[in-house]
Write a protein that holds these residues in place. Structure first.
Motif, PDB file in Angstrom:
ATOM      1  N   PHE A 179       0.845  -1.186   0.000  1.00  0.00           N
ATOM      2  CA  PHE A 179       0.000   0.000   0.000  1.00  0.00           C
ATOM      3  C   PHE A 179       0.880   1.235   0.000  1.00  0.00           C
ATOM      4  O   PHE A 179       1.920   1.265   0.660  1.00  0.00           O
ATOM      5  N   LYS A 180       0.471   2.260  -0.695  1.00  0.00           N
ATOM      6  CA  LYS A 180       1.212   3.511  -0.738  1.00  0.00           C
ATOM      7  C   LYS A 180       1.259   4.124   0.663  1.00  0.00           C
ATOM      8  O   LYS A 180       0.254   4.179   1.363  1.00  0.00           O
ATOM      9  N   ASP A 181       2.431   4.575   1.068  1.00  0.00           N
ATOM     10  CA  ASP A 181       2.639   5.235   2.362  1.00  0.00           C
ATOM     11  C   ASP A 181       2.139   4.375   3.522  1.00  0.00           C
ATOM     12  O   ASP A 181       1.560   4.881   4.482  1.00  0.00           O
ATOM     13  N   ASP A 182       2.358   3.078   3.445  1.00  0.00           N
ATOM     14  CA  ASP A 182       1.898   2.139   4.469  1.00  0.00           C
ATOM     15  C   ASP A 182       2.691   2.341   5.762  1.00  0.00           C
ATOM     16  O   ASP A 182       3.891   2.116   5.788  1.00  0.00           O
ATOM     17  N   PRO A 183       2.028   2.778   6.845  1.00  0.00           N
ATOM     18  CA  PRO A 183       2.730   3.004   8.116  1.00  0.00           C
ATOM     19  C   PRO A 183       2.764   1.768   9.020  1.00  0.00           C
ATOM     20  O   PRO A 183       3.091   1.869  10.185  1.00  0.00           O
ATOM     21  N   SER A 184       2.416   0.605   8.468  1.00  0.00           N
ATOM     22  CA  SER A 184       2.362  -0.609   9.283  1.00  0.00           C
ATOM     23  C   SER A 184       3.732  -0.915   9.884  1.00  0.00           C
ATOM     24  O   SER A 184       4.776  -0.617   9.305  1.00  0.00           O
ATOM     25  N   LEU A 185       3.702  -1.537  11.058  1.00  0.00           N
ATOM     26  CA  LEU A 185       4.933  -1.970  11.691  1.00  0.00           C
ATOM     27  C   LEU A 185       5.479  -3.180  10.948  1.00  0.00           C
ATOM     28  O   LEU A 185       4.725  -4.002  10.433  1.00  0.00           O
ATOM     29  N   THR A 186       6.814  -3.295  10.924  1.00  0.00           N
ATOM     30  CA  THR A 186       7.429  -4.477  10.327  1.00  0.00           C
ATOM     31  C   THR A 186       7.274  -5.646  11.295  1.00  0.00           C
ATOM     32  O   THR A 186       6.982  -5.460  12.478  1.00  0.00           O
ATOM     33  N   ASP A 187       7.470  -6.858  10.805  1.00  0.00           N
ATOM     34  CA  ASP A 187       7.410  -8.035  11.678  1.00  0.00           C
ATOM     35  C   ASP A 187       8.419  -7.907  12.813  1.00  0.00           C
ATOM     36  O   ASP A 187       8.139  -8.275  13.953  1.00  0.00           O
ATOM     37  N   SER A 188       9.594  -7.372  12.517  1.00  0.00           N
ATOM     38  CA  SER A 188      10.627  -7.190  13.537  1.00  0.00           C
ATOM     39  C   SER A 188      10.169  -6.199  14.614  1.00  0.00           C
ATOM     40  O   SER A 188      10.400  -6.424  15.808  1.00  0.00           O
ATOM     41  N   GLN A 189       9.531  -5.112  14.206  1.00  0.00           N
ATOM     42  CA  GLN A 189       9.030  -4.124  15.170  1.00  0.00           C
ATOM     43  C   GLN A 189       7.937  -4.732  16.055  1.00  0.00           C
ATOM     44  O   GLN A 189       7.906  -4.491  17.263  1.00  0.00           O
ATOM     45  N   VAL A 190       7.043  -5.526  15.464  1.00  0.00           N
ATOM     46  CA  VAL A 190       5.982  -6.183  16.231  1.00  0.00           C
ATOM     47  C   VAL A 190       6.599  -7.145  17.242  1.00  0.00           C
ATOM     48  O   VAL A 190       6.190  -7.186  18.404  1.00  0.00           O
ATOM     49  N   LYS A 191       7.615  -7.904  16.829  1.00  0.00           N
ATOM     50  CA  LYS A 191       8.289  -8.840  17.739  1.00  0.00           C
ATOM     51  C   LYS A 191       8.959  -8.092  18.889  1.00  0.00           C
ATOM     52  O   LYS A 191       8.924  -8.549  20.031  1.00  0.00           O
ATOM     53  N   THR A 192       9.567  -6.943  18.595  1.00  0.00           N
ATOM     54  CA  THR A 192      10.220  -6.149  19.638  1.00  0.00           C
ATOM     55  C   THR A 192       9.206  -5.676  20.670  1.00  0.00           C
ATOM     56  O   THR A 192       9.435  -5.772  21.882  1.00  0.00           O
ATOM     57  N   ILE A 193       8.061  -5.177  20.212  1.00  0.00           N
ATOM     58  CA  ILE A 193       7.011  -4.706  21.131  1.00  0.00           C
ATOM     59  C   ILE A 193       6.442  -5.869  21.926  1.00  0.00           C
ATOM     60  O   ILE A 193       6.232  -5.772  23.140  1.00  0.00           O
ATOM     61  N   ALA A 194       6.196  -7.009  21.270  1.00  0.00           N
ATOM     62  CA  ALA A 194       5.656  -8.182  21.954  1.00  0.00           C
ATOM     63  C   ALA A 194       6.616  -8.665  23.036  1.00  0.00           C
ATOM     64  O   ALA A 194       6.192  -9.015  24.142  1.00  0.00           O
ATOM     65  N   LYS A 195       7.916  -8.659  22.751  1.00  0.00           N
ATOM     66  CA  LYS A 195       8.905  -9.074  23.748  1.00  0.00           C
ATOM     67  C   LYS A 195       8.895  -8.122  24.932  1.00  0.00           C
ATOM     68  O   LYS A 195       8.955  -8.541  26.093  1.00  0.00           O
ATOM     69  N   TRP A 196       8.805  -6.819  24.662  1.00  0.00           N
ATOM     70  CA  TRP A 196       8.760  -5.815  25.731  1.00  0.00           C
ATOM     71  C   TRP A 196       7.528  -6.055  26.622  1.00  0.00           C
ATOM     72  O   TRP A 196       7.616  -6.020  27.842  1.00  0.00           O
ATOM     73  N   VAL A 197       6.383  -6.331  26.012  1.00  0.00           N
ATOM     74  CA  VAL A 197       5.156  -6.610  26.763  1.00  0.00           C
ATOM     75  C   VAL A 197       5.311  -7.897  27.565  1.00  0.00           C
ATOM     76  O   VAL A 197       4.993  -7.951  28.752  1.00  0.00           O
ATOM     77  N   ASP A 198       5.823  -8.939  26.923  1.00  0.00           N
ATOM     78  CA  ASP A 198       6.018 -10.228  27.603  1.00  0.00           C
ATOM     79  C   ASP A 198       6.978 -10.112  28.782  1.00  0.00           C
ATOM     80  O   ASP A 198       6.866 -10.845  29.762  1.00  0.00           O
ATOM     81  N   ASP A 199       7.919  -9.177  28.694  1.00  0.00           N
ATOM     82  CA  ASP A 199       8.883  -8.947  29.779  1.00  0.00           C
ATOM     83  C   ASP A 199       8.310  -8.076  30.891  1.00  0.00           C
ATOM     84  O   ASP A 199       9.019  -7.694  31.818  1.00  0.00           O
ATOM     85  N   GLY A 200       7.028  -7.722  30.788  1.00  0.00           N
ATOM     86  CA  GLY A 200       6.390  -6.918  31.831  1.00  0.00           C
ATOM     87  C   GLY A 200       6.442  -5.427  31.567  1.00  0.00           C
ATOM     88  O   GLY A 200       6.242  -4.622  32.478  1.00  0.00           O
ATOM     89  N   ALA A 201       6.729  -5.030  30.339  1.00  0.00           N
ATOM     90  CA  ALA A 201       6.787  -3.609  29.936  1.00  0.00           C
ATOM     91  C   ALA A 201       7.696  -2.809  30.854  1.00  0.00           C
ATOM     92  O   ALA A 201       7.288  -1.815  31.447  1.00  0.00           O
ATOM     93  N   PRO A 202       8.974  -3.232  30.993  1.00  0.00           N
ATOM     94  CA  PRO A 202       9.882  -2.515  31.891  1.00  0.00           C
ATOM     95  C   PRO A 202      10.157  -1.091  31.413  1.00  0.00           C
ATOM     96  O   PRO A 202      10.165  -0.818  30.210  1.00  0.00           O
ATOM     97  N   MET A 203      10.363  -0.207  32.386  1.00  0.00           N
ATOM     98  CA  MET A 203      10.675   1.180  32.058  1.00  0.00           C
ATOM     99  C   MET A 203      12.092   1.248  31.489  1.00  0.00           C
ATOM    100  O   MET A 203      12.981   0.521  31.943  1.00  0.00           O
TER     101      MET A 203
END
Length: 85
Positions: free
Chosen positions: A15-39
């Motif tokens: 899609f033109k100008d697609d702002p979707s997160l990459t698979d790598s970005q989604v994995k990074t966020i999921a890991k952060w959440v799974d780790d308890g969202a540390p500050m």
């Protein structure tokens, strides 16, 4: 992001100008959440968000501000009889 679920393996996959997160970005966020969202490190954090007031509108002051006579309380479950704009 499109307002619908996209299966990137079927039909249109780009899609033109697609702002979707990459698979790598989604994995990074999921890991952060799974780790308890540390500050993160406060020393490297950006500036704190400024709370906006009615006098400090981000995109300019609106033409009209409508105030309600009483709070609009929403039920936890079931349909609502209220409306929003």
């Amino acid at each position: 992001m499109p307002p619908w679920h996209i299966d990137r393996n079927v039909g249109i996959t780009k899609f033109k100008d697609d702002p979707s997160l990459t698979d790598s970005q989604v994995k990074t966020i999921a890991k952060w959440v799974d780790d308890g969202a540390p500050m993160g490190n406060p020393a490297t954090a950006g500036p704190a968000q400024v709370t906006r007031t009615n006098q400090n509108w981000f995109i300019g002051k609106p033409d009209i501000i409508v105030k309600m006579d009483k709070p609009n309380l929403l039920r936890r479950t079931g349909p609502t009889t209220s409306w929003t704009c």
